[in-house]
Design an enzyme around this catalytic site. Structure first.
Site, PDB file in Angstrom:
ATOM      1  N   LYS A 298       0.831  -1.207   0.000  1.00  0.00           N
ATOM      2  CA  LYS A 298       0.000   0.000   0.000  1.00  0.00           C
ATOM      3  C   LYS A 298       0.866   1.257   0.000  1.00  0.00           C
ATOM      4  CE  LYS A 298      -3.785  -2.513   2.113  1.00  0.00           C
ATOM      5  NZ  LYS A 298      -4.581  -2.876   3.289  1.00  0.00           N
TER       6      LYS A 298
ATOM      7  N   GLN B  18      -4.959  -1.339   9.573  1.00  0.00           N
ATOM      8  CA  GLN B  18      -4.809  -2.685   9.002  1.00  0.00           C
ATOM      9  C   GLN B  18      -5.374  -3.733   9.968  1.00  0.00           C
ATOM     10  OE1 GLN B  18      -3.490  -3.352   5.839  1.00  0.00           O
ATOM     11  NE2 GLN B  18      -4.247  -5.412   6.247  1.00  0.00           N
TER      12      GLN B  18
ATOM     13  N   ASP C  33     -11.192   2.629   3.827  1.00  0.00           N
ATOM     14  CA  ASP C  33     -11.560   1.213   3.745  1.00  0.00           C
ATOM     15  C   ASP C  33     -13.071   1.049   3.584  1.00  0.00           C
ATOM     16  OD1 ASP C  33      -9.505  -0.614   3.645  1.00  0.00           O
ATOM     17  OD2 ASP C  33      -9.122  -0.571   5.806  1.00  0.00           O
TER      18      ASP C  33
END
Ligand code: NDP
Length: 308
Positions: free
Chosen positions: A53, A97, A120
């Site tokens: 990422k 995460q 997200d």
């Protein structure tokens, strides 16, 4: 006839190039989109994802920073970090995460992320916006699936779509996106009766299960489009043989690395599907490309520029 292979690597590169071009324009106008990634503890898989990422941010010109609290962090300390990132003007996207360690209240953390920075798309506010077809941030993996379907010219409206898996991260938002695109959607899970028969009704079959090669030929109508979200690491030689016997390239990888990646769809399905995403090289790269796209979108929405 073998399936048309839907190339996620190529599609992801096209998305990243579009994002990079827009970021360049924004940067020239004095806005520099920024993403903060929070990686708790030392989970090897999470570390690999986060590295990908951050690298992708560099490629498209997004400022990124990594926060790495220790694996023993408390919910309160993590909340304080999220609140700080919420307040910072130069941060447009916050990604925590998953999974978080067991002592941390994950739901509390995800709820604390400013919905406007929730790249997200996991915050209940964004879930609600998606389900009511309002503008918001959409989870990256299912958003990536929609992109590859659209960019490959696969019709969605009026088609029967079957999604196997009902997780908050993939299955449910996938189903919602397909409904919003006018597909007729069936969602299946571990308690579904006669899964194979339901799957055979699908014009578009999405597998997001987490079980290596579970979707075999008998689950698929010949000619259907099959999207394989699964990412399972196979280390057992007998299991490897079941999937890839006679595949020289895979055998070489397996010999050298001691493992290989297999989706939720058995490789034999490629012989009867109309189109299929490979693993690796299908949905995985799209997920990261959509994170870049979401960060750009968050920057535009937050900073008042018209959204893409
Ligand atoms: P979850 O474990 O959260 O959900 C799995 C779903 O599959 C559940 O709804 C479960 O049903 C269902 N399921 C499990 N076993 C069966 C079965 N035998 N028959 C029917 N349904 C079953 O996983 P995720 O949604 O997070 O991920 C799914 C897969 O996608 C994983 O392989 C993951 O690694 C991969 N993934 C890939 C990404 C990418 O970028 N390519 C990103 C995110 C995930 P129930 O609800 O009843 O338990």
């Amino acid at each position: 006839m073998p399936a048309n292979i839907l190339d996620g690597v190529k599609t992801a590169a096209a998305i990243r190039a579009e994002v990079a071009a827009e970021i360049k324009k924004m940067t020239a106008a004095g806005i520099h989109p920024g993403l903060a990634v929070v990686l708790v503890g030392h989970n090897p898989a999470s570390e690999i994802y986060v590295r990908g990422k951050v690298k992708s941010c560099e490629e498209v010109g997004i400022y990124s920073e990594k926060h790495t609290p220790s694996g023993s962090v408390t919910t309160e300390d993590l909340l304080a970090l999220v609140h700080d990132l919420n307040r910072r003007e130069e941060i447009d996207g916050i990604l925590v995460q998953l999974p978080l360690p067991p002592q941390v209240d994950s739901k509390k953390i995800l709820l604390a992320v400013d919905p406007a920075k929730d790249v997200d798309g996991f915050h209940p506010m964004n879930v609600g916006l998606l389900s009511t077809q309002r503008e918001g941030l959409v989870p990256c993996t299912p958003a990536g699936v929609m992109e590859i379907l659209k960019r490959s010219g696969i019709p969605i409206a009026g088609q029967n779509a079957v999604v196997v898996g009902r997780s908050d991260i993939v299955g449910k938002p996938m189903a919602m996106l397909l409904i919003n695109a006018n597909a007729t959607v069936t969602v299946c899970h571990s308690k579904t009766r006669d899964l194979a028969a339901l799957c055979r009704q699908a014009d578009i079959l999405v597998a997001a299960i987490g079980r290596a090669g579970m979707i075999t030929r008998e689950f698929v109508r010949p000619g259907a489009t099959v999207i394989d979200v699964g990412m399972n690491t196979v280390t057992d030689a007998a299991e490897f043989e079941r999937f890839f016997a006679g595949n020289a390239r895979r055998e070489e990888t397996f010999r050298t690395k001691g493992s290989t990646l297999v989706g939720d769809v058995h490789p034999e399905v490629a012989q009867i599907a109309g189109a299929i995403t490979p693993v690796p090289g299908g949905v995985g790269p799209l997920t990261i490309a959509m994170l870049m796209s979401n960060t750009l979108r968050a920057a535009k929405l937050r900073r008042g520029t018209k959204a893409a």
